[in-house]
Design a protein around this motif. Structure first.
Motif, mmCIF file in Angstrom:
data_model
loop_
_atom_site.group_PDB
_atom_site.id
_atom_site.type_symbol
_atom_site.label_atom_id
_atom_site.label_comp_id
_atom_site.label_asym_id
_atom_site.label_seq_id
_atom_site.Cartn_x
_atom_site.Cartn_y
_atom_site.Cartn_z
ATOM 1 N N VAL A 118 0.864 -1.181 0.201
ATOM 2 C CA VAL A 118 0.143 -0.024 0.090
ATOM 3 C C VAL A 118 0.880 1.171 0.046
ATOM 4 C CG1 VAL A 118 -1.724 1.328 1.400
ATOM 5 C CG2 VAL A 118 -1.706 -1.451 1.426
ATOM 6 N N CYS A 119 0.620 2.227 -0.930
ATOM 7 C CA CYS A 119 1.488 3.398 -0.905
ATOM 8 C C CYS A 119 1.105 4.551 -0.262
ATOM 9 C CB CYS A 119 1.612 3.659 -2.622
ATOM 10 S SG CYS A 119 2.597 2.431 -3.382
ATOM 11 N N VAL A 120 -0.242 4.770 0.343
ATOM 12 C CA VAL A 120 -0.574 5.589 1.003
ATOM 13 C C VAL A 120 -0.558 5.614 2.273
ATOM 14 C CG1 VAL A 120 -2.040 6.486 -1.011
ATOM 15 C CG2 VAL A 120 -3.109 4.874 0.700
ATOM 16 N N SER A 121 -0.740 6.611 3.250
ATOM 17 C CA SER A 121 -0.544 6.570 4.645
ATOM 18 C C SER A 121 -1.821 5.820 5.189
ATOM 19 C CB SER A 121 -0.577 8.044 5.180
ATOM 20 O OG SER A 121 -1.687 8.700 4.896
ATOM 21 N N ARG A 122 -3.084 5.878 4.659
ATOM 22 C CA ARG A 122 -4.119 5.107 5.058
ATOM 23 C C ARG A 122 -5.121 5.042 3.783
ATOM 24 N NH1 ARG A 122 -6.680 7.920 10.115
ATOM 25 N NH2 ARG A 122 -7.865 8.814 8.497
ATOM 26 N N ALA A 123 -5.287 3.605 3.555
ATOM 27 C CA ALA A 123 -6.550 3.436 2.621
ATOM 28 C C ALA A 123 -7.634 2.359 3.195
ATOM 29 C CB ALA A 123 -5.690 2.361 1.489
ATOM 30 N N THR A 124 -8.722 2.905 2.897
ATOM 31 C CA THR A 124 -9.803 2.226 3.378
ATOM 32 C C THR A 124 -10.225 0.858 2.528
ATOM 33 O OG1 THR A 124 -10.904 4.420 4.267
ATOM 34 C CG2 THR A 124 -12.286 2.506 4.195
ATOM 35 N N LEU A 125 -10.577 -0.057 3.315
ATOM 36 C CA LEU A 125 -11.187 -1.404 2.704
ATOM 37 C C LEU A 125 -12.892 -1.107 2.520
ATOM 38 C CD1 LEU A 125 -9.155 -3.978 4.148
ATOM 39 C CD2 LEU A 125 -8.954 -2.841 1.785
ATOM 40 N N TYR A 126 -13.400 -1.302 1.630
ATOM 41 C CA TYR A 126 -15.082 -1.267 1.435
ATOM 42 C C TYR A 126 -15.503 -2.681 1.268
ATOM 43 C CZ TYR A 126 -14.080 3.738 1.210
ATOM 44 O OH TYR A 126 -13.543 4.851 1.236
ATOM 45 N N GLU A 127 -16.715 -2.882 1.536
ATOM 46 C CA GLU A 127 -17.418 -3.877 1.211
ATOM 47 C C GLU A 127 -17.751 -4.261 -0.291
ATOM 48 O OE1 GLU A 127 -21.489 -6.391 3.273
ATOM 49 O OE2 GLU A 127 -21.557 -4.230 3.085
ATOM 50 N N THR A 128 -18.223 -2.914 -0.671
ATOM 51 C CA THR A 128 -18.184 -3.010 -2.214
ATOM 52 C C THR A 128 -17.478 -1.680 -2.819
ATOM 53 O OG1 THR A 128 -20.352 -1.984 -2.055
ATOM 54 C CG2 THR A 128 -20.462 -4.427 -2.371
ATOM 55 N N PRO A 129 -17.374 -1.709 -3.907
ATOM 56 C CA PRO A 129 -16.628 -0.152 -4.452
ATOM 57 C C PRO A 129 -17.616 0.669 -4.103
ATOM 58 C CG PRO A 129 -16.778 -2.203 -6.178
ATOM 59 C CD PRO A 129 -17.421 -2.702 -5.051
ATOM 60 N N ASN A 130 -17.187 1.922 -3.291
ATOM 61 C CA ASN A 130 -17.932 2.828 -2.698
ATOM 62 C C ASN A 130 -18.910 2.535 -1.869
ATOM 63 O OD1 ASN A 130 -16.786 5.184 -3.958
ATOM 64 N ND2 ASN A 130 -17.808 4.814 -5.806
ATOM 65 N N GLY A 131 -18.765 1.386 -1.115
ATOM 66 C CA GLY A 131 -19.943 0.891 -0.193
ATOM 67 C C GLY A 131 -19.628 1.198 1.299
ATOM 68 N N ILE A 132 -19.846 0.359 2.200
ATOM 69 C CA ILE A 132 -19.719 0.641 3.480
ATOM 70 C C ILE A 132 -18.212 0.083 3.884
ATOM 71 C CG2 ILE A 132 -20.400 -0.349 5.852
ATOM 72 C CD1 ILE A 132 -22.949 -1.103 4.507
ATOM 73 N N PRO A 133 -17.481 1.047 4.680
ATOM 74 C CA PRO A 133 -16.193 0.653 5.198
ATOM 75 C C PRO A 133 -16.131 -0.556 5.865
ATOM 76 C CG PRO A 133 -16.738 3.049 5.305
ATOM 77 C CD PRO A 133 -18.027 2.383 5.073
#
Length: 92
Positions: A37-52
């Motif tokens: 991962v190249c950014v300081s923080r990246a969010t994982l989502y249930e679906t693209p643009n969905g619930i984190p």
């Protein structure tokens, strides 16, 4: 009675099995490494643009599983367990 054809086939089987196992090992090793991962923080989502559902941080390793159309989103599995979708641009 064992024919020479059966004998040759039986003799070749261990060689084929060894070649398959050697090839599978390199894929497994590469998959285990994953991508950083190249950014300081990246969010994982249930679906693209969905619930984190989780978060990864810089230098965490993730294994890409599937790319969404347009390759903007990628489904990943983290090396510590959780799976989710993240923006592809956050991978090195």
């Amino acid at each position: 009675m064992i024919t020479s054809r059966r004998l040759r086939a039986a003799a070749a089987l261990p060689c084929v099995a060894a070649a398959v196992a050697a090839g599978a090992g390199t894929d497994t090793a590469q998959a285990a490494q994953g991508r950083a991962v190249c950014v300081s923080r990246a969010t994982l989502y249930e679906t693209p643009n969905g619930i984190p559902v989780g978060e990864v941080t810089r230098d965490d390793r993730v294994i890409p599983l599937r790319w969404a159309s347009g390759r903007v989103w990628v489904r990943v599995r983290t090396t510590f367990g959780p799976r989710g979708w993240m923006r592809a641009r956050h991978l090195c």
